[in-house]
Design an enzyme around this catalytic site. Structure first.
Site, PDB file in Angstrom:
ATOM      1  N   THR A  88      33.395  26.731   1.354  1.00 58.53           N
ATOM      2  CA  THR A  88      34.640  26.160   0.865  1.00 58.53           C
ATOM      3  C   THR A  88      35.793  27.160   0.889  1.00 58.53           C
ATOM      4  O   THR A  88      35.562  28.379   0.841  1.00 58.53           O
ATOM      5  CB  THR A  88      34.423  25.666  -0.593  1.00 58.53           C
ATOM      6  OG1 THR A  88      35.672  25.329  -1.166  1.00 58.53           O
ATOM      7  CG2 THR A  88      33.783  26.742  -1.462  1.00 58.53           C
ATOM      8  N   ASP A  89      37.016  26.639   0.886  1.00 60.52           N
ATOM      9  CA  ASP A  89      38.199  27.525   0.787  1.00 60.52           C
ATOM     10  C   ASP A  89      38.340  28.121  -0.621  1.00 60.52           C
ATOM     11  O   ASP A  89      39.073  29.090  -0.818  1.00 60.52           O
ATOM     12  CB  ASP A  89      39.479  26.774   1.180  1.00 60.52           C
ATOM     13  CG  ASP A  89      39.778  25.540   0.325  1.00 60.52           C
ATOM     14  OD1 ASP A  89      38.997  25.221  -0.593  1.00 60.52           O
ATOM     15  OD2 ASP A  89      40.812  24.884   0.585  1.00 60.52           O
ATOM     16  N   GLU A  90      37.625  27.530  -1.599  1.00 64.44           N
ATOM     17  CA  GLU A  90      37.813  27.968  -2.989  1.00 64.44           C
ATOM     18  C   GLU A  90      37.329  29.392  -3.223  1.00 64.44           C
ATOM     19  O   GLU A  90      37.685  30.008  -4.220  1.00 64.44           O
ATOM     20  CB  GLU A  90      37.113  27.004  -3.952  1.00 64.44           C
ATOM     21  CG  GLU A  90      37.616  25.590  -3.810  1.00 64.44           C
ATOM     22  CD  GLU A  90      37.427  24.738  -5.059  1.00 64.44           C
ATOM     23  OE1 GLU A  90      37.035  25.258  -6.100  1.00 64.44           O
ATOM     24  OE2 GLU A  90      37.691  23.523  -4.952  1.00 64.44           O
ATOM     25  N   TYR A 118      31.753  27.170  -9.908  1.00 64.96           N
ATOM     26  CA  TYR A 118      31.423  26.570  -8.604  1.00 64.96           C
ATOM     27  C   TYR A 118      31.779  27.520  -7.466  1.00 64.96           C
ATOM     28  O   TYR A 118      30.935  27.842  -6.620  1.00 64.96           O
ATOM     29  CB  TYR A 118      32.172  25.240  -8.414  1.00 64.96           C
ATOM     30  CG  TYR A 118      32.208  24.779  -6.972  1.00 64.96           C
ATOM     31  CD1 TYR A 118      31.052  24.335  -6.332  1.00 64.96           C
ATOM     32  CD2 TYR A 118      33.392  24.828  -6.223  1.00 64.96           C
ATOM     33  CE1 TYR A 118      31.072  23.942  -4.994  1.00 64.96           C
ATOM     34  CE2 TYR A 118      33.424  24.441  -4.892  1.00 64.96           C
ATOM     35  CZ  TYR A 118      32.260  23.997  -4.277  1.00 64.96           C
ATOM     36  OH  TYR A 118      32.270  23.612  -2.952  1.00 64.96           O
ATOM     37  N   LYS A 124      29.409  29.541  -4.741  1.00 61.95           N
ATOM     38  CA  LYS A 124      29.536  29.387  -3.286  1.00 61.95           C
ATOM     39  C   LYS A 124      29.799  30.751  -2.642  1.00 61.95           C
ATOM     40  O   LYS A 124      29.265  31.063  -1.573  1.00 61.95           O
ATOM     41  CB  LYS A 124      30.663  28.402  -2.931  1.00 61.95           C
ATOM     42  CG  LYS A 124      30.388  26.954  -3.272  1.00 61.95           C
ATOM     43  CD  LYS A 124      29.217  26.339  -2.519  1.00 61.95           C
ATOM     44  CE  LYS A 124      29.502  26.119  -1.051  1.00 61.95           C
ATOM     45  NZ  LYS A 124      28.370  25.371  -0.390  1.00 61.95           N
TER      46      LYS A 124
HETATM   47  P1  NAD Z   1      28.022  16.184  -2.631  1.00 65.12           P
HETATM   48  O1  NAD Z   1      27.955  16.615  -4.057  1.00 65.12           O
HETATM   49  O2  NAD Z   1      28.598  14.862  -2.293  1.00 65.12           O
HETATM   50  O3  NAD Z   1      26.556  16.225  -1.987  1.00 65.12           O
HETATM   51  C1  NAD Z   1      25.660  17.267  -2.221  1.00 65.12           C
HETATM   52  C2  NAD Z   1      24.277  16.823  -1.742  1.00 65.12           C
HETATM   53  O4  NAD Z   1      23.360  17.901  -1.972  1.00 65.12           O
HETATM   54  C3  NAD Z   1      23.737  15.605  -2.512  1.00 65.12           C
HETATM   55  O5  NAD Z   1      23.180  14.684  -1.617  1.00 65.12           O
HETATM   56  C4  NAD Z   1      22.659  16.206  -3.414  1.00 65.12           C
HETATM   57  O6  NAD Z   1      21.614  15.296  -3.714  1.00 65.12           O
HETATM   58  C5  NAD Z   1      22.170  17.388  -2.563  1.00 65.12           C
HETATM   59  N1  NAD Z   1      21.569  18.454  -3.385  1.00 65.12           N
HETATM   60  C6  NAD Z   1      22.083  18.999  -4.518  1.00 65.12           C
HETATM   61  N2  NAD Z   1      21.229  19.939  -4.996  1.00 65.12           N
HETATM   62  C7  NAD Z   1      20.179  19.997  -4.134  1.00 65.12           C
HETATM   63  C8  NAD Z   1      18.978  20.780  -4.071  1.00 65.12           C
HETATM   64  N3  NAD Z   1      18.700  21.688  -5.005  1.00 65.12           N
HETATM   65  N4  NAD Z   1      18.140  20.574  -3.028  1.00 65.12           N
HETATM   66  C9  NAD Z   1      18.401  19.641  -2.083  1.00 65.12           C
HETATM   67  N5  NAD Z   1      19.517  18.863  -2.102  1.00 65.12           N
HETATM   68  C10 NAD Z   1      20.390  19.039  -3.106  1.00 65.12           C
HETATM   69  O7  NAD Z   1      28.788  17.365  -1.887  1.00 65.12           O
HETATM   70  P2  NAD Z   1      29.802  17.305  -0.657  1.00 65.12           P
HETATM   71  O8  NAD Z   1      31.167  17.091  -1.174  1.00 65.12           O
HETATM   72  O9  NAD Z   1      29.242  16.421   0.385  1.00 65.12           O
HETATM   73  O10 NAD Z   1      29.715  18.825  -0.169  1.00 65.12           O
HETATM   74  C11 NAD Z   1      28.718  19.238   0.746  1.00 65.12           C
HETATM   75  C12 NAD Z   1      28.876  20.725   0.997  1.00 65.12           C
HETATM   76  O11 NAD Z   1      30.181  20.999   1.509  1.00 65.12           O
HETATM   77  C13 NAD Z   1      28.739  21.589  -0.256  1.00 65.12           C
HETATM   78  O12 NAD Z   1      28.062  22.769   0.091  1.00 65.12           O
HETATM   79  C14 NAD Z   1      30.171  21.906  -0.660  1.00 65.12           C
HETATM   80  O13 NAD Z   1      30.245  23.142  -1.325  1.00 65.12           O
HETATM   81  C15 NAD Z   1      30.834  21.975   0.703  1.00 65.12           C
HETATM   82  N6  NAD Z   1      32.276  21.638   0.733  1.00 65.12           N
HETATM   83  C16 NAD Z   1      32.724  20.469   0.173  1.00 65.12           C
HETATM   84  C17 NAD Z   1      34.079  20.143   0.271  1.00 65.12           C
HETATM   85  C18 NAD Z   1      34.632  18.855  -0.320  1.00 65.12           C
HETATM   86  O14 NAD Z   1      35.843  18.682  -0.355  1.00 65.12           O
HETATM   87  N7  NAD Z   1      33.791  17.930  -0.777  1.00 65.12           N
HETATM   88  C19 NAD Z   1      34.954  21.012   0.913  1.00 65.12           C
HETATM   89  C20 NAD Z   1      34.460  22.203   1.468  1.00 65.12           C
HETATM   90  C21 NAD Z   1      33.111  22.494   1.386  1.00 65.12           C
HETATM   91  O1  DAU Z   2      38.762  22.957  -1.683  1.00 68.72           O
HETATM   92  C1  DAU Z   2      37.476  22.527  -1.343  1.00 68.72           C
HETATM   93  C2  DAU Z   2      36.814  21.948  -2.564  1.00 68.72           C
HETATM   94  O2  DAU Z   2      37.446  20.697  -2.812  1.00 68.72           O
HETATM   95  C3  DAU Z   2      35.311  21.770  -2.426  1.00 68.72           C
HETATM   96  O3  DAU Z   2      34.707  23.026  -2.261  1.00 68.72           O
HETATM   97  C4  DAU Z   2      34.727  21.077  -3.662  1.00 68.72           C
HETATM   98  O4  DAU Z   2      33.362  20.813  -3.467  1.00 68.72           O
HETATM   99  C5  DAU Z   2      35.473  19.764  -3.862  1.00 68.72           C
HETATM  100  O5  DAU Z   2      35.018  19.144  -5.052  1.00 68.72           O
HETATM  101  C6  DAU Z   2      36.980  19.990  -3.934  1.00 68.72           C
HETATM  102  O6  DAU Z   2      37.329  20.705  -5.139  1.00 68.72           O
HETATM  103  P1  DAU Z   2      38.628  20.308  -6.008  1.00 68.72           P
HETATM  104  O7  DAU Z   2      38.426  20.775  -7.378  1.00 68.72           O
HETATM  105  O8  DAU Z   2      39.872  20.728  -5.308  1.00 68.72           O
HETATM  106  O9  DAU Z   2      38.519  18.696  -5.884  1.00 68.72           O
HETATM  107  P2  DAU Z   2      38.759  17.545  -6.969  1.00 68.72           P
HETATM  108  O10 DAU Z   2      38.766  16.255  -6.231  1.00 68.72           O
HETATM  109  O11 DAU Z   2      37.856  17.686  -8.141  1.00 68.72           O
HETATM  110  O12 DAU Z   2      40.244  17.837  -7.468  1.00 68.72           O
HETATM  111  C7  DAU Z   2      41.336  17.862  -6.550  1.00 68.72           C
HETATM  112  C8  DAU Z   2      42.572  18.248  -7.361  1.00 68.72           C
HETATM  113  O13 DAU Z   2      42.903  17.164  -8.243  1.00 68.72           O
HETATM  114  C9  DAU Z   2      42.368  19.463  -8.243  1.00 68.72           C
HETATM  115  O14 DAU Z   2      43.580  20.221  -8.291  1.00 68.72           O
HETATM  116  C10 DAU Z   2      42.086  18.881  -9.621  1.00 68.72           C
HETATM  117  C11 DAU Z   2      42.869  17.577  -9.606  1.00 68.72           C
HETATM  118  N1  DAU Z   2      42.292  16.468 -10.381  1.00 68.72           N
HETATM  119  C12 DAU Z   2      40.965  16.167 -10.199  1.00 68.72           C
HETATM  120  C13 DAU Z   2      40.381  15.129 -10.919  1.00 68.72           C
HETATM  121  C14 DAU Z   2      38.912  14.807 -10.750  1.00 68.72           C
HETATM  122  C15 DAU Z   2      43.081  15.715 -11.240  1.00 68.72           C
HETATM  123  O15 DAU Z   2      44.292  15.980 -11.373  1.00 68.72           O
HETATM  124  N2  DAU Z   2      42.504  14.682 -11.936  1.00 68.72           N
HETATM  125  C16 DAU Z   2      41.187  14.378 -11.823  1.00 68.72           C
HETATM  126  O16 DAU Z   2      40.707  13.448 -12.530  1.00 68.72           O
END
Ligand code: NAD
Ligand code: DAU
Length: 365
Positions: free
Chosen positions: A138-140, A164, A168
């Site tokens: 992630t970019d975080e 989180y 990561k």
């Molecule tokens: P998600 O939470 O939707 O899915 C995570 C999946 O991992 C689920 O299916 C869960 O059952 C599985 N999982 C969790 N713990 C596990 C374990 N111990 N063993 C096996 N499986 C397990 O997450 P996502 O949003 O699809 O993100 C996927 C990946 O991409 C993550 O590594 C996250 O850090 C990364 N990522 C997400 C975003 C985003 O915006 N969602 C952005 C950048 C990177």
């Molecule tokens: O940047 C990549 C990341 O993006 C991934 O690594 C994470 O897995 C993914 O969950 C996401 O993280 P964020 O914290 O940025 O996503 P989220 O959707 O939770 O929140 C997006 C923005 O909106 C953040 O600034 C918090 C804000 N927010 C979120 C929720 C859930 C609100 O203002 N209200 C809300 O109820």
């Protein structure tokens, strides 16, 4: 380069990005995929229902922390690559309960790497050099940017701010160490915020859509001016495939949408599209409710994606306007999916996260 008849193992393939990746892989690459997923609250078999009968697809319910099980699976399936997406992914959950993030994201990635290292070392020479372990991050991990600071590059020092992102970052460092110490051919991608079909409605965009459809308040943290860089999930999956095929082992690649936007602006845009597609007579924006800020809330993320563009020729295809519209259409067309994924422990989460500070979850469902 992954050959056309090789199969891959995808961890976390029942989650949001994982399921989009598996569906895209089966359409574009057409080679077998095995999914390893623990099916936590975020993992859902329904996400993969459309490929259930596809003979190229296999599913194993299991935990990446169980290294011995992972090793047996690798020996049985002989994958040419592992794409590692399994993680605890929601920042707010990591603030309320970090332990599971340490367990899955750090210990789980370590156990997975150990299992993969053992498997990889025993591969015949040719398969050994073609093998890839792709870690999705992630970019975080780069921390928070000032309003006019340049976007994160692959050289930006790590400065994670939430449990989180710290977990990561730790996993990224382990992946890096396995390349430098053992020569395991790893690739790491660091991506910005994804949105699109099948995202669990704890994340901003699907949460706002679900609440809007139920006439519930749309919770915006703090002043709503935190900025994220949004990428349509299919573009991310395409980026992962590009890095898998053409990335240089040991390298990291930023992936992003080149689309920075504040949270309040995202919520307003959702409201405008919903007003058009599902009018109620009252603008959805009237439901916007500013609530208590997230602890340690990162102010701004922005990704410099010139490396992946220059070296691998990847760029996002979707604009935010087109991707958001597609996403809203998907949620409007799939209300039963939202009902199914929110009928378990979801309400407990909403009550814990929102009720003490705002009336978001207090309205009866
Ligand atoms: P998600 O939470 O939707 O899915 C995570 C999946 O991992 C689920 O299916 C869960 O059952 C599985 N999982 C969790 N713990 C596990 C374990 N111990 N063993 C096996 N499986 C397990 O997450 P996502 O949003 O699809 O993100 C996927 C990946 O991409 C993550 O590594 C996250 O850090 C990364 N990522 C997400 C975003 C985003 O915006 N969602 C952005 C950048 C990177
Ligand atoms: O940047 C990549 C990341 O993006 C991934 O690594 C994470 O897995 C993914 O969950 C996401 O993280 P964020 O914290 O940025 O996503 P989220 O959707 O939770 O929140 C997006 C923005 O909106 C953040 O600034 C918090 C804000 N927010 C979120 C929720 C859930 C609100 O203002 N209200 C809300 O109820």
């Amino acid at each position: 380069m992954i050959s056309l008849n090789s199969n891959i193992l995808v961890t976390g393939g029942a989650g949001f990005i994982g399921s989009n990746f598996v569906l895209q892989w089966l359409t574009e690459q057409r080679t077998p995929v095995t999914v390893l997923d623990k099916l936590t609250y975020a993992g859902n078999m329904e996400n993969l229902a459309s490929v259930q009968k596809d003979t190229r697809y296999g599913f194993v319910c299991g935990d990446i922390v169980d290294g011995a099980m992972v090793r047996r699976l690798l020996d049985k399936q002989s994958p040419a690559a592992v794409v590692h997406l399994a993680a605890e992914s929601h920042v707010d959950r990591s603030i309320l309960g970090p332990a599971e993030f340490i367990r899955t994201n750090i210990v789980g990635t370590f156990q997975l790497l150990e299992a993969v290292r053992g498997y990889w070392m025993e591969l015949p020479t040719e398969q050994r050099s073609a093998f890839r372990f792709l870690h999705v991050s992630t970019d975080e991990v780069y921390g928070s940017l000032k309003p006019t600071a340049p976007a994160f590059t692959e050289e930006t020092p790590y400065a994670p701010n939430s449990p989180y992102s710290a977990s990561k970052a730790a996993s990224d460092h382990l992946v890096r160490a396995y390349y430098h110490t053992y020569g395991l051919p790893v690739l790491t991608t660091n991506c910005s915020n994804n949105y699109g079909p099948r995202q669990f409605p704890e994340k901003l965009i699907p949460l706002v859509m679900r609440n809007a459809l139920k006439g519930l308040p749309l919770p915006v943290y703090g002043d709503g001016k935190n900025v994220r860089d949004w990428l349509y999930v299919e573009d991310h999956c395409d980026g992962i495939r590009t890095v898998l095929e053409r990335g240089v082992p040991g390298q990291t690649y930023n992936i992003g949408g080149r689309h920075e936007v504040s949270n309040i602006e995202v919520v307003r845009q959702i409201c405008t599209i919903m007003d058009e597609l599902k009018p109620t007579g009252k603008p959805y924006a009237s439901l916007i409710s500013f609530v208590k800020d997230r602890l340690g809330h990162d102010r701004r993320y922005a990704m410099d994606i010139s490396k992946i563009e220059r070296e691998l020729g990847w760029l996002p295809r979707e604009t935010f306007a087109s991707g958001l519209r597609k996403t809203i259409h998907w949620y409007l067309d799939n209300p039963e999916w939202v009902e199914h994924v929110t009928n378990g422990s979801y309400q407990e989460w909403i009550n814990m996260q929102y009720i003490p500070t705002s009336p978001v979850g207090a309205v009866s469902q």
